[in-house]
Write a protein that holds these residues in place. Structure first.
Motif, short mmCIF file in Angstrom:
data_model
loop_
_atom_site.label_atom_id
_atom_site.label_comp_id
_atom_site.label_asym_id
_atom_site.label_seq_id
_atom_site.Cartn_x
_atom_site.Cartn_y
_atom_site.Cartn_z
N GLY A 151 0.82 -1.21 0.00
CA GLY A 151 0.00 0.00 0.00
C GLY A 151 0.85 1.25 0.00
O GLY A 151 1.90 1.32 0.62
N GLU A 152 0.37 2.26 -0.69
CA GLU A 152 1.11 3.52 -0.83
C GLU A 152 1.07 4.31 0.47
O GLU A 152 0.01 4.50 1.07
N LEU A 153 2.25 4.80 0.92
CA LEU A 153 2.33 5.65 2.10
C LEU A 153 2.63 7.09 1.72
O LEU A 153 1.93 8.01 2.12
N LEU A 154 3.70 7.30 0.93
CA LEU A 154 4.12 8.65 0.54
C LEU A 154 3.95 8.82 -0.97
O LEU A 154 4.34 7.95 -1.75
N ALA A 155 3.36 9.94 -1.36
CA ALA A 155 3.23 10.27 -2.78
C ALA A 155 3.73 11.70 -3.00
O ALA A 155 3.25 12.64 -2.35
N VAL A 156 4.71 11.84 -3.86
CA VAL A 156 5.29 13.15 -4.19
C VAL A 156 4.99 13.43 -5.65
O VAL A 156 5.28 12.61 -6.53
N GLU A 157 4.39 14.59 -5.93
CA GLU A 157 3.99 14.95 -7.29
C GLU A 157 4.62 16.27 -7.70
O GLU A 157 4.40 17.30 -7.07
N ASP A 158 5.43 16.22 -8.74
CA ASP A 158 6.01 17.42 -9.39
C ASP A 158 6.67 18.37 -8.37
O ASP A 158 6.52 19.59 -8.45
N ARG B 236 2.05 14.10 -0.17
CA ARG B 236 0.96 13.52 0.61
C ARG B 236 1.44 12.26 1.34
O ARG B 236 2.21 11.48 0.79
N LEU B 237 0.99 12.12 2.57
CA LEU B 237 1.25 10.94 3.38
C LEU B 237 -0.09 10.33 3.74
O LEU B 237 -0.93 10.98 4.36
N ASP B 238 -0.31 9.11 3.30
CA ASP B 238 -1.60 8.44 3.52
C ASP B 238 -2.76 9.23 2.91
O ASP B 238 -3.85 9.33 3.50
N GLY B 239 -2.51 9.89 1.80
CA GLY B 239 -3.56 10.63 1.11
C GLY B 239 -3.81 12.02 1.62
O GLY B 239 -4.63 12.75 1.06
N ARG B 240 -3.11 12.43 2.68
CA ARG B 240 -3.31 13.77 3.25
C ARG B 240 -2.05 14.60 3.03
O ARG B 240 -0.93 14.08 3.08
N LEU C 170 -0.20 17.20 8.68
CA LEU C 170 0.03 16.09 9.60
C LEU C 170 0.98 16.50 10.71
O LEU C 170 1.70 17.49 10.63
N ALA C 171 1.02 15.68 11.76
CA ALA C 171 1.92 15.93 12.88
C ALA C 171 3.37 15.71 12.44
O ALA C 171 3.64 14.81 11.64
N PRO C 172 4.33 16.53 12.93
CA PRO C 172 5.74 16.36 12.55
C PRO C 172 6.28 14.97 12.87
O PRO C 172 7.27 14.55 12.28
N ARG C 173 5.65 14.28 13.81
CA ARG C 173 6.16 12.99 14.23
C ARG C 173 5.98 11.92 13.16
O ARG C 173 6.61 10.86 13.23
N ASP C 174 5.13 12.14 12.16
CA ASP C 174 4.87 11.12 11.14
C ASP C 174 6.09 10.85 10.27
O ASP C 174 6.25 9.76 9.73
#
Length: 574
Positions: free
Chosen positions: A266-273, A337-341, A346-350
């Motif tokens: 499953g995808e966790l991190l998505a970086v776009e452009d 995005r991390l987990d779609g958000r 998100l919290a810095p701890r992620d």
């Protein structure tokens, strides 16, 4: 063949402790002898003792060294000063600290030329710079060290060492801080110069691949002693001493590959452009006249429990991309995005980061326990002594070490502390920026094994930034190759490392020295990467590409999908 250099029972002490203990070896004209070993084993002190350049706290307590029929330890300092640079010369490990920052390169080479009565004047310096392969030597001779790249600084150091036409060249870790492509250039240069000039070469290194590629004979040092001396081919077929065998066992290529957990992760991190452009400001009013395109449209994905490695030469934008993902640098454009958000929500701890230099990233005024607890308290995580002790135990350190300061630890232990600090807030993604680049092979193996174990136990995802391709093969599941701010090839480890299609990826792989001693590597990439402030038109790689076509000079290539997850940007496949 008579020996040019004879070393017998050399011993060096610091205080009452012997740091070099009974070292003996010979070196003939035109021969390369490699001194192998980990940091602290006495390699560099042995070389400094031969040159009589030991620091004040160290002294030669025993031994005899003959060079070209002269007993070096019996010579007066005035004679020794003429011998240094003339008869024997040294290339030091870090050119940035060995070159005078307030003198031009030409003036520094000219000093050696004038002292040893060789070619003189600016013309001599230009000739030497041309001999070591520096382009536009007339202009470079008038520049200062900070204006040169790492590879060019090392070439300038070699030119300076050759100025006195020495019979013996001592190269102390000459390629440690260089990328694999620049390393290949420097090693080829040393081999060519040695062949043309008939010099003896004493090569000091901890890189088994460099020794296999360069040396005629190998000596392995451990705890100040020369524990094994052997012909190179015989040594790499089967090392005899247990310590030598342990060095081989620590190589990433001799360690098991990570288990492939497949696409179900499953995808966790998505970086776009993602883009990071730094403005270039000039003039009295500091107007923006251009931009450094450090990261220029990067898109990538990291799955849960998997490792994506970003590889490439220094200056390609790897670290900047990692910091922009973590929001330590504000991106110019793009989405993370991390987990779609969105990551900013998100919290810095992620997401946490392990930096390249643990000594520079750990506060020297705080105890280790306080360093780890600082981030925990800031993010509302309980930071009692028990929790900190558990974290230290997870990274292979004792709980009692929490009361010590960073300077009391070795490099490998400091990196373990940096990893413990990153894990303290229970992140889901850890960005590792060259976490093993400054470590010896056995310590490197320990850190990589630790990262693998933590990933298995905690389900962590890693974004692993490195230029060490052999480490990638052991630790990573997926690979993205960066060049001048853009990803030029990506896919699974097998797709990219064993089925590379982009000429740049092929060049990176071809430049890696191999421990089988094969000399089949070919230098496919000449020169240094262009400046990201002035990227070439069309495909950024075309000025260095051996397969460049007219189309490559005009249009940047689009994405081509070959099979599975294997994608690249190259006109050869579009």
């Amino acid at each position: 063949m008579s020996a040019l250099l004879e070393v017998r029972d050399l011993a060096v002490a610091i205080g009452n402790r012997a740091v070099v203990d009974g070292v003996s070896f010979d070196l003939a004209a035109g021969e390369t002898f490699a001194l192998l070993g980990e940091s602290g084993c006495g390699k560099s002190l042995t070389a400094l003792a031969l040159m009589r350049l030991l620091p004040m706290v160290a002294k030669i307590t025993h031994g005899h060294v003959d060079f070209d029929g002269q007993a070096l330890f019996s010579l007066p300092e005035s004679r020794m000063r003429m011998l240094r640079g003339g008869g024997m010369a040294t290339i030091f490990q870090e050119p940035a600290t060995s070159l005078n920052p307030v003198m031009t390169i030409g003036d520094q080479i000219g000093e050696v030329l004038n002292l040893h009565g060789a070619r003189s004047g600016a013309g001599g310096a230009v000739e030497l710079l041309e001999a070591v392969g520096i382009p536009d030597p007339e202009r470079r001779a008038g520049e200062f060290p900070f204006q040169l790249s790492g590879g060019m600084k090392q070439r300038a150091m070699i030119a300076m060492a050759l100025a006195g036409e020495p019979k013996l060249l001592i190269a102390d870790e000459p390629t440690t801080a260089l990328d694999v492509t620049i390393q290949a250039q420097v090693l080829d240069l040393l081999k060519d110069l040695q062949r043309r000039r008939g010099m003896a070469l004493l090569l000091i290194t901890h890189d088994l691949g460099v020794a296999a590629r360069m040396a005629d004979r190998v000596g392995v040092m451990h705890a100040g002693q020369l524990v094994e001396v052997s012909d190179t081919k015989k040594f790499f077929r089967g090392p005899a001493h247990p310590y030598s065998q342990r060095l081989f066992a620590s190589l990433p290529e001799n360690l098991p590959r990570p288990p492939d957990i497949g696409g179900a992760a499953g995808e966790l991190l998505a970086v776009e452009d993602l883009a990071v452009h730094f403005p270039i400001r000039r003039g009295l009013l500091r107007r923006t006249v251009g931009h450094v395109r450090a990261v220029d449209g990067v898109s990538l994905k990291v799955s849960r429990g998997r490792t994506l490695a970003i590889v490439g030469e220094s200056g390609c934008g790897k670290t900047t991309a990692g910091k922009a993902i973590l929001q330590l640098i504000t991106p110019t454009a793009g989405r993370v995005r991390l987990d779609g958000r969105d990551l900013v929500a998100l919290a810095p701890r992620d997401v946490q980061m392990v930096f390249q230099d643990p000594f520079g990233s750990l506060n020297p005024r705080l105890r280790v326990g306080d360093i780890i607890a600082e981030g925990m308290r800031a993010l509302g995580v309980p930071a009692d002594a028990g929790a900190i002790g558990d974290l230290l135990a997870q990274v292979g350190l004792e709980a009692g070490m929490a009361s010590r300061y960073p300077h009391e630890f070795s490099g490998g232990q400091r990196q373990r502390i940096a990893i413990a600090r990153a894990l303290a807030v229970n992140p889901r993604l850890v960005i590792c920026d060259e976490p093993t680049s400054a470590l010896d092979v056995s310590v490197q193996a320990q850190i990589i094994a630790l990262l693998r174990d933590l990933q298995a136990r905690r389900g962590l995802a890693y974004l692993f930034i490195t230029h060490n391709i052999s480490v990638v093969d052991y630790l990573a599941h997926d690979v993205a190759v960066m060049y001048l701010g853009r990803i030029v090839e990506q896919g699974s480890v097998d797709e990219v490392l064993r089925g590379a299609r982009h000429p740049y990826t092929q060049a990176l792989l071809a430049a890696v020295p191999r421990i089988d001693g094969s000399s089949g590597e070919r230098l496919l990439v000449p020169g240094d990467p262009p400046s990201p402030a002035r990227p070439p038109p069309g495909c950024h790689f075309h000025p260095r590409c051996p397969k460049a076509m007219e189309r490559c000079r005009a249009v940047y290539p689009g994405v081509s999908t070959l099979a599975g997850t294997h994608r690249l940007r190259c006109h050869l496949y579009s």
